[in-house]
Design a protein around this motif. Structure first.
Motif, PDB file in Angstrom:
ATOM      1  N   LEU A  37       0.445  -7.447  64.722  1.00 17.65           N
ATOM      2  CA  LEU A  37       1.448  -8.502  63.845  1.00 17.65           C
ATOM      3  C   LEU A  37       0.969  -8.784  62.596  1.00 17.65           C
ATOM      4  CD1 LEU A  37       1.734 -11.412  67.089  1.00 17.65           C
ATOM      5  CD2 LEU A  37       3.268  -9.779  65.909  1.00 17.65           C
ATOM      6  N   GLU A  38      -0.322  -8.858  62.332  1.00 17.40           N
ATOM      7  CA  GLU A  38      -0.803  -9.069  61.089  1.00 17.40           C
ATOM      8  C   GLU A  38      -0.379  -7.830  59.882  1.00 17.40           C
ATOM      9  OE1 GLU A  38      -4.228 -12.548  61.789  1.00 17.40           O
ATOM     10  OE2 GLU A  38      -4.739 -10.438  61.393  1.00 17.40           O
ATOM     11  N   TYR A  39      -0.466  -6.747  60.486  1.00 18.45           N
ATOM     12  CA  TYR A  39      -0.128  -5.581  59.750  1.00 18.45           C
ATOM     13  C   TYR A  39       1.313  -5.587  59.692  1.00 18.45           C
ATOM     14  CZ  TYR A  39       0.706  -0.846  58.591  1.00 18.45           C
ATOM     15  OH  TYR A  39       1.214   0.303  57.892  1.00 18.45           O
ATOM     16  N   LEU A  40       2.314  -5.969  60.265  1.00 17.39           N
ATOM     17  CA  LEU A  40       3.470  -5.922  60.196  1.00 17.39           C
ATOM     18  C   LEU A  40       3.912  -7.175  59.260  1.00 17.39           C
ATOM     19  CD1 LEU A  40       4.827  -5.366  63.819  1.00 17.39           C
ATOM     20  CD2 LEU A  40       4.643  -3.786  61.917  1.00 17.39           C
ATOM     21  N   GLY A  41       3.087  -8.080  58.889  1.00 17.87           N
ATOM     22  CA  GLY A  41       3.422  -9.061  57.881  1.00 17.87           C
ATOM     23  C   GLY A  41       3.851 -10.493  58.447  1.00 17.87           C
ATOM     24  N   ASN A  55      -2.166  -6.226  53.205  1.00 15.81           N
ATOM     25  CA  ASN A  55      -2.323  -5.885  51.787  1.00 15.81           C
ATOM     26  C   ASN A  55      -2.472  -4.772  51.214  1.00 15.81           C
ATOM     27  OD1 ASN A  55      -1.882  -8.708  51.293  1.00 15.81           O
ATOM     28  ND2 ASN A  55      -3.869  -9.309  51.827  1.00 15.81           N
ATOM     29  N   ALA A  56      -3.518  -3.865  51.894  1.00 14.29           N
ATOM     30  CA  ALA A  56      -3.787  -2.582  51.395  1.00 14.29           C
ATOM     31  C   ALA A  56      -2.416  -1.968  51.547  1.00 14.29           C
ATOM     32  CB  ALA A  56      -4.811  -2.166  52.215  1.00 14.29           C
ATOM     33  N   GLN A  57      -1.726  -1.744  52.528  1.00 12.86           N
ATOM     34  CA  GLN A  57      -0.713  -1.050  52.858  1.00 12.86           C
ATOM     35  C   GLN A  57       0.446  -1.368  51.747  1.00 12.86           C
ATOM     36  OE1 GLN A  57       0.462   1.079  54.880  1.00 12.86           O
ATOM     37  NE2 GLN A  57       2.850   1.075  54.906  1.00 12.86           N
ATOM     38  N   GLU A 114       6.192   4.471  63.503  1.00  7.39           N
ATOM     39  CA  GLU A 114       7.107   4.955  62.695  1.00  7.39           C
ATOM     40  C   GLU A 114       7.066   4.208  61.516  1.00  7.39           C
ATOM     41  OE1 GLU A 114      10.591   3.692  65.362  1.00  7.39           O
ATOM     42  OE2 GLU A 114       9.668   5.362  66.738  1.00  7.39           O
ATOM     43  N   ILE A 115       6.637   2.790  61.225  1.00  6.33           N
ATOM     44  CA  ILE A 115       6.488   2.328  59.875  1.00  6.33           C
ATOM     45  C   ILE A 115       5.714   2.998  59.065  1.00  6.33           C
ATOM     46  CG2 ILE A 115       5.752   0.010  58.763  1.00  6.33           C
ATOM     47  CD1 ILE A 115       6.547  -1.262  61.656  1.00  6.33           C
ATOM     48  N   VAL A 116       4.364   3.172  59.471  1.00  9.46           N
ATOM     49  CA  VAL A 116       3.377   3.960  58.757  1.00  9.46           C
ATOM     50  C   VAL A 116       3.980   5.297  58.273  1.00  9.46           C
ATOM     51  CG1 VAL A 116       0.951   5.116  58.850  1.00  9.46           C
ATOM     52  CG2 VAL A 116       1.553   2.775  59.739  1.00  9.46           C
ATOM     53  N   GLY A 176      -5.232   6.538  46.747  1.00  9.08           N
ATOM     54  CA  GLY A 176      -6.483   6.896  47.282  1.00  9.08           C
ATOM     55  C   GLY A 176      -7.383   5.963  47.176  1.00  9.08           C
ATOM     56  N   ALA A 177      -7.293   4.755  47.238  1.00  5.18           N
ATOM     57  CA  ALA A 177      -8.183   3.766  47.388  1.00  5.18           C
ATOM     58  C   ALA A 177      -8.854   3.631  48.723  1.00  5.18           C
ATOM     59  CB  ALA A 177      -7.784   2.561  47.028  1.00  5.18           C
ATOM     60  N   TRP A 178      -9.236   4.646  49.326  1.00  3.91           N
ATOM     61  CA  TRP A 178      -9.808   4.839  50.828  1.00  3.91           C
ATOM     62  C   TRP A 178     -10.515   3.498  51.147  1.00  3.91           C
ATOM     63  CZ3 TRP A 178     -14.865   4.818  51.436  1.00  3.91           C
ATOM     64  CH2 TRP A 178     -15.420   5.226  50.314  1.00  3.91           C
ATOM     65  N   TRP A 179     -11.491   2.974  50.514  1.00  6.69           N
ATOM     66  CA  TRP A 179     -12.257   1.878  50.694  1.00  6.69           C
ATOM     67  C   TRP A 179     -11.384   0.646  51.169  1.00  6.69           C
ATOM     68  CZ3 TRP A 179     -11.673   4.046  46.195  1.00  6.69           C
ATOM     69  CH2 TRP A 179     -11.192   3.356  45.023  1.00  6.69           C
ATOM     70  N   ASP A 180     -10.369   0.299  50.465  1.00  4.90           N
ATOM     71  CA  ASP A 180      -9.332  -0.621  51.093  1.00  4.90           C
ATOM     72  C   ASP A 180      -8.890  -0.611  52.268  1.00  4.90           C
ATOM     73  OD1 ASP A 180      -8.540  -3.089  50.371  1.00  4.90           O
ATOM     74  OD2 ASP A 180      -6.736  -2.275  48.869  1.00  4.90           O
ATOM     75  N   ILE A 181      -8.788   0.690  52.712  1.00  2.00           N
ATOM     76  CA  ILE A 181      -8.389   0.803  53.990  1.00  2.00           C
ATOM     77  C   ILE A 181      -9.303   0.979  55.336  1.00  2.00           C
ATOM     78  CG2 ILE A 181      -6.850   2.531  55.696  1.00  2.00           C
ATOM     79  CD1 ILE A 181      -4.897   1.240  53.883  1.00  2.00           C
TER      80      ILE A 181
END
Lengths: 300, 327
Positions: A213-217, A232-234, B269-271, A242-247
């Motif tokens: 849910l949070e990932y979807l905003g 936020n990272a997305q 699908e979103i990603v 390429g900021a892999w650490w953020d993800i």
């Protein structure tokens, strides 16, 4: 109960799982000491790779990823655990009521349980969340709990059905114990392994659903959690630049909780269903079974 | 072959529940969503469009029962309203465009995971307590616990951005014309690999766990001993006798998991920017396109119910015991 804890500690997997979960909880609890800086403060340049100063790098906004990770654990774990408990209580009560009282109550509750079970949860969550706008932790908790109790209710119901006609329950009924006492004092203790299994599974599910849910905003963007960190990272296209650490950092947090809890879950599953045991526990169980068979044969 | 009445009752209640949620939620929310939608329409907000939205979301002088009745009448004629974002397209048109891709993605992932998960579960149960079992079974439970978001992001970064093995985004190369030729199918296949790999760990974990549990209880049955006594090879007994019968609970679980699979496909699908229902739902929720969000819930509920119904039917065919008890 004491023997249950001993049984748990004899399992290597359970100990590893327990250590991971407790370590993460301690980290969340002592967040102000471990990461004294405000996780929302701008402390560096945008998307700085990990350095000694910022061990996990910085976000697009120049925030310290480590502070966010430590503080995010608070909200993610608190909401996950609270929701898990909520789901378990709801499922256990409904399953107990249906299984114990039977008849029309059981029919109604069973119908409801199976109906909610086949409704796809995440689309329902998204519908509720999008009408509510952004939702705070309490709303996320309530929405998840009211859509995901049926798994536990089903398990509890079938176990209660099996227990309700056992001698000790019948005896308690004959003595004239009130229903609530029979349910909570006679039956409930026998369901403890099942409830533990349900609880751990529900916490895992709650963390997955909350993150989604949070990932979807739909989460509160000002509240630092692992889910909003991912969001936020997305949004700052951390992957593409390429900021892999953020993800990787919020992902690692979620995977670690999942790992710890599922190791615990595996053990609870084996305690609840002795058939599933493997390793030394399995050998013990098989030996016991053989002994029982032999004594049965000898008895005949 | 007949379906038990109580199964149908369950599906009826579930579908009714989805309809009632769809109908009530916008009417119960503080602050009407209608103003937002009219604002979203902007210059396209003709009086007819405004009227249609108002009627659908209950800003009309009409008792609630009549509104509900009208709503049901609309559903029965497949009228799910108009999309706010893609006005004047209807919700049915918008969903129809993307439903195929989601079905393709979900079915591919399920078939792929079913083959792997069931085999892993059967072998783990057969050699219960062995090295393979004590590694793969906790690993499966762990895979269930990892949210699809995490797997999607990790897959995208590793195979899409860092290694550049697979194309990122869309269901096929947008420069190609869709057609029945090899290049097009190749492109579709390449684009679906990462989304399928993202959906699979959860499914494989679930299938492996269910299969192992069910296989363990089957292994004690007489017909397995019988198979062994006939001197059949280990593989023949394992797959021909035990696994075939142990598959039934896996099927039931599959039907119940479909809701979770849809949840996973939304995120996937979103990603990966894959043009299925999930992406449509996401753009709809960003644009506050409530009719599309509602249509989505109905469609996914119907799909889950349909799958459950199908499993009930298959069950009746492959498990003769069920027909007998019901007769």
């Amino acid at each position: 109960m004491n023997s249950g804890i001993k049984l748990l500690l004899r399992q290597k997997k359970a100990v590893v799982g327990l250590v991971i979960v407790i370590a993460l909880c301690l980290m969340a609890l002592f967040a102000p000491i471990i990461a004294p800086n405000d996780p929302a403060a701008r402390v560096g340049r945008s998307h700085q790779p990990p350095t000694i100063e910022h061990v996990m790098g910085t976000t697009k906004m120049g925030r310290d990823v480590f502070s966010q990770f430590v503080w995010g654990a608070r909200s993610s774990l608190a909401v996950g655990f609270a929701t898990g408990i909520f789901i378990t209580v709801l499922g256990t009560l409904i399953g107990l009521a249906g299984g114990y009282f039977g008849g029309r109550i059981d029919n109604t509750l069973d119908l409801l349980t199976n109906a909610v079970l086949v409704i796809p949860n995440i689309p329902l969550l998204i519908l509720l969340a999008s009408f509510a706008g952004t939702v705070g932790p309490i709303a996320i908790m309530t929405i998840i709990a009211f859509t995901s109790w049926p798994w536990g209710a089903r398990m509890t119901r079938s176990q209660t059905l099996a227990l309700r006609n056992r001698e000790f329950v019948v005896a308690a009924r004959m003595v004239g114990e009130p229903n609530w006492r029979i349910v909570f004092v006679e039956i409930l203790p026998n369901l403890l392994p099942l409830i533990a299994l349900n609880l751990v599974g529900s916490i895992i599910y709650a963390i997955v659903a909350q993150t989604t849910l949070e990932y979807l905003g739909f989460g509160d963007p000002l509240n630092v959690t692992w889910g909003t960190m991912l969001y936020n990272a997305q949004n700052s296209s951390a992957i593409i630049v390429g900021a892999w650490w953020d993800i990787a950092v919020p992902c690692a947090g979620i995977v670690l909780v999942g790992l710890g809890l599922s190791l615990l879950n595996f053990t609870f599953d084996e305690i609840a269903n002795p058939q599933l045991r493997s390793g030394p526990a399995l050998r013990r169980w098989l030996r016991l079974n053989r002994l029982r068979m032999r004594s049965l044969e000898a008895g005949q | 072959m007949r379906l038990p009445l109580h199964r149908l009752a369950i599906y009826g209640v579930a579908f009714l529940f989805a309809i009632v949620v769809n109908f009530l939620v916008p009417r119960l929310m503080p602050g009407s969503p209608v103003d937002g939608m009219i604002a979203q329409l902007g210059p396209r907000a003709t009086p007819a469009a405004i009227e249609a939205i108002k009627a659908r979301f209950g800003v009309v002088e009409q008792p609630i029962w009549e509104q509900f009745f009208d709503y049901l009448k609309g559903l029965a004629t497949l009228d799910l309203g108009v999309s706010v974002k893609y006005y004047p397209q209807t919700v049915v048109e918008v969903l129809g465009r993307s439903a195929g891709w989601t079905a393709f993605l979900v079915i591919t992932a399920i078939v792929f995971s079913l083959c792997i998960g069931v085999t892993l579960g059967a072998v783990a149960a057969w050699r219960r307590g062995g090295r393979f079992d004590s590694f793969i079974s906790p690993f499966s439970i762990m895979m269930i616990a990892v949210p699809p978001v995490v797997i999607a992001v990790a897959t995208l970064f590793t195979f899409g951005v860092a290694l550049r093995w697979f194309p990122v985004g869309y269901a096929y190369n947008p420069n190609l014309d869709p057609g029945l030729n090899f290049t097009f199918f190749g492109s579709v296949f390449l684009h679906v690999i990462m989304p399928v790999l993202t959906l699979s760990p959860y499914l494989i974990g679930e299938f492996q766990t269910t299969m192992r549990t069910s296989m363990i209880s089957v292994l004690g049955e007489d017909y397995v001993t019988m198979g062994r006594a006939k001197g059949l090879s280990e593989t023949a007994v394992m797959f021909g006798y035990a696994a075939r019968n142990a598959m039934l609970p896996v099927l039931t679980n599959l039907a119940l998991m479909l809701g979770a699979v849809f949840g996973g496909s939304i995120v996937t699908e979103i990603v990966f920017n894959y043009p299925g229902l999930g992406l449509t739902l996401y753009t709809a929720s960003v644009a506050r396109d409530y009719p599309v969000i509602q249509g989505q819930l109905l469609l996914m509920t119907l799909a889950t119910l349909g799958a459950n119904l199908l499993v009930d039917l298959i069950y009746g065919v492959i498990d003769p015991r069920i027909g007998e008890t019901r007769a």
